[in-house]
Design an enzyme around this catalytic site. Structure first.
Site, short mmCIF file in Angstrom:
data_model
loop_
_atom_site.label_atom_id
_atom_site.label_comp_id
_atom_site.label_asym_id
_atom_site.label_seq_id
_atom_site.Cartn_x
_atom_site.Cartn_y
_atom_site.Cartn_z
N LEU A 1 0.25 3.26 -1.67
CA LEU A 1 0.84 3.12 -0.33
C LEU A 1 1.97 4.11 -0.13
O LEU A 1 2.29 4.48 1.00
CB LEU A 1 1.36 1.70 -0.14
N GLY A 2 2.63 4.48 -1.20
CA GLY A 2 3.76 5.39 -1.09
C GLY A 2 4.33 5.69 -2.46
O GLY A 2 3.98 5.07 -3.47
N PHE B 1 11.75 5.46 -7.24
CA PHE B 1 11.60 4.36 -8.18
C PHE B 1 10.18 4.23 -8.72
O PHE B 1 9.92 3.40 -9.57
CB PHE B 1 12.00 3.05 -7.51
N LYS C 1 5.65 4.51 -7.86
CA LYS C 1 4.60 4.38 -6.86
C LYS C 1 4.42 2.93 -6.44
O LYS C 1 4.67 2.00 -7.21
CB LYS C 1 3.28 4.91 -7.40
N ASP D 1 19.70 3.26 -1.26
CA ASP D 1 18.69 4.18 -0.73
C ASP D 1 18.20 3.69 0.64
O ASP D 1 17.00 3.52 0.86
CB ASP D 1 17.52 4.31 -1.71
#
Length: 605
Positions: free
Chosen positions: A288-289, A293, A295, A409
């Site tokens: 998904l992204g 940190f 995947k 973040d």
């Protein structure tokens, strides 16, 4: 004498509710909550005794004493029929999507000590009948849509030690007696403090400022005593103003090939094999992204629940398992409607994984910049909701959790969107999780360029004000639809950073040029100006000058922005004048040097 004994026995029997009536009432609750076919499957309408059902506890007389259903994803309403459960002491339904009113029949639950309905979509007034619950110790109704005034009847609850009514739409006066409760929170409403100071109108502990945790500790002790009497073992983690009475899960590992354990609470420890199967062995097609940190993979559990599995990086040495679990457990109790709920985790000697609910609308960043054909653009009202929801989530992490949680973040890619396009802040606490085995001598800077506060870059030290800076940049992303850093702007100007680009347009009074062209002029320019002002206040170079997230929430709700913005403009004008003065001095000095060089060159000839 025999007649008297018989009458007493009959009275004793009728003081309790028959198991079949209890089962009928609980099954009616299951139905009204819109439980799915794979939820509460052992709640069988034909089984008269509910004491064997999951999430239910009973006493030795088969009276239901506890119903614990937090974070189940319900979307229905509350059934008034559970008002017959006279021996019920604990009712926990927090973290669901329950709608509708709180039934007046809840006032019949006269044995109740804990009522937690936090973080739902409940509306209407708080029933005055809750004043009948004389044994009530915890009353948690925060983060709903409740309206009207606070019932005066709540003042009669002499055993009440923790009252949380924050983040609703309540109005009117706060009964004076409620300010003497050990712990209370009335923030996020339109309430009148009356004779009480504004300091005590928001949150408090009956004025015992020197011992701020006294009421909380007392409440925990009482709750533990109640639960121990019921024969359960419970550990309470409390986020101030948040998820009271949440049960920490305790694992008892059993030797053997299969990862077996006794579980208490809702946080699940997954096996590596479970997550392999769920993600098709972490197939790239399920990614998904990807971020700093690790995947994130889309997965489907064996019960067909869709999840997002984050596979963390930076675990280079053994021995961090217990520290990681402690941090996971602390983060898991940070529960708020605008924070991503942690379902569970997995640890192996070489892997650390976190499991979250799958967000079908993905992230704000993807909706701003990665739209597929036919997908709608985020409209302006949704962007405003995202701004406020994100602010509320960060406010909760900073000001209502103990210890506070710093995100480190904050950006549009880490703000997810649920099925209703409500903002859900993700990845909070992960920076600390991946650093659990590192020393405190240095702190690795984590974040995304363009979103990182200048003091964090220069010193490596983060605070809640670094999150405020990141939030300000996220607001600019929302308004403009652009990335925080865009090198394509070098073709037309020198402002690679979105912040500098917006500042320039704002100074030149070109607000229309700031707004995302995908909105096609469907926005309110005054609201655009408000968000830009809040963003610039949040991104000031000095962390001391930035507002706290609670102040940001108030400004977005229309309180205090004009005054703060006027102060900022005065300071900014002074800074610009000083900058221009130094620039003139630099230009004059440069000219002098050039002239001197020219003179020396000509003189030598």
């Amino acid at each position: 004498m025999d007649l008297l004994i018989g009458l007493l026995a009959l009275g004793y029997l009728y003081s309790f509710v028959s198991p079949d009536a209890q089962g009928d009432a609980l099954y009616a609750l299951r139905t009204s909550l819109n439980a799915s076919t794979n939820q509460l499957t052992d709640w069988n309408q034909n089984q008269v005794n509910p004491c064997t059902w999951s999430k239910i506890s009973c006493d030795s007389n088969n009276n239901v004493t506890s119903v614990t259903l937090p974070n189940m994803g319900f979307s229905g309403t509350l059934s008034p029929r559970i008002g017959i459960l006279k021996m019920l002491t604990t009712l926990q339904l927090q973290g669901n999507g329950i709608r509708g009113k709180i039934p007046q029949e809840f006032g019949n639950l006269t044995s109740l000590t804990i009522l937690n309905l936090e973080n739902n979509h409940l509306s209407g007034e708080i029933p005055s009948s809750l004043g009948n619950l004389k044994r009530l110790t915890f009353l948690i109704l925060s983060q709903n849509n409740l309206s009207g005034s606070i019932p005066e009847s709540l003042s009669s609850l002499s055993n009440l030690m923790d009252l949380q009514l924050d983040s609703n739409n309540l109005s009117g006066n706060i009964p004076d007696r409620l300010f003497r409760i050990s712990q209370y929170n009335f923030t996020g409403n339109l309430l009148n403090c009356g004779i009480n100071s504004s300091q005590h109108c928001a949150t408090g502990n009956a004025g015992r400022s020197s011992k701020p945790k006294t009421g909380m500790i007392a409440g925990i002790v009482i709750a533990l005593l109640v639960i121990l009497l019921l024969g359960s073992f419970l550990l309470l983690f409390l986020c101030k103003g948040g998820r009271k009475g949440y049960r920490r899960e305790v694992f008892v590992d059993v030797a053997g090939e299969v990862d077996q354990r006794i579980e208490f609470g809702q946080l699940k420890r997954f096996s590596w094999r479970e997550l392999q199967l769920a993600t098709d062995y972490f197939s790239e097609k399920n990614v998904l992204g990807q971020g700093g940190f690790g995947k994130v993979y889309k997965g489907v559990l064996s019960d067909n629940t869709k999840v997002a599995v984050k596979r963390l990086t930076d675990f280079e040495s053994p021995g961090g398992d217990s520290a990681f679990q402690r941090e996971v457990e602390m983060i898991s109790v940070a529960v708020h409607r605008n924070l991503l709920r942690l379902i569970g985790f997995c640890t192996t000697p070489t892997e650390r994984l976190l499991v979250y609910p799958f967000m079908q609308n993905l992230s704000v960043a993807s909706r701003l910049r990665e739209l597929k054909p036919g997908e709608p653009v985020l409209d302006w009202p949704t962007r405003k909701r995202v701004a406020l929801g994100t602010a509320r989530g960060l406010e909760y992490l900073h000001e209502h959790c103990n210890p506070k949680i710093i995100h480190r973040d904050v950006k549009a890619a880490n703000v997810l969107l649920d099925e209703d396009f409500e903002a859900i802040v993700g990845d909070f606490g992960l920076a600390k999780l991946v650093d659990v085995r590192k020393t405190n001598v240095t702190t690795q800077v984590r974040g995304t360029m363009g979103h990182i506060a200048p003091e964090y870059l220069s010193t490596g030290k983060s605070s809640e004000k670094t999150d405020v800076f990141g939030y300000g940049i996220m607001l600019l992303e929302l308004v403009t639809g652009q990335r925080a850093i865009d090198f394509s702007r070098l073709e037309e100007e020198d402002d690679v950073l979105l912040l500098d680009h917006v500042k320039k347009l704002q100074r030149d009074k070109k607000l229309d040029a700031i707004v995302d062209p995908n909105l096609n002029s469907n926005y309110n320019i005054q609201e655009v100006e408000m968000l830009i002002q809040v963003a610039l206040l949040c991104t000031q170079s000095s962390p001391e000058d930035r507002p706290a997230m609670s102040e940001v929430v108030r400004m977005l709700e229309g309180e205090g922005l004009a005054e703060r913005w006027e102060e900022w403009q005065h300071v900014e004008v002074t800074r610009m004048e000083e900058y221009e003065r130094l620039q003139r001095r630099f230009d004059w000095g440069e000219d002098s040097i050039n002239n001197q060089e020219a003179m020396e060159l000509s003189g030598g000839r």
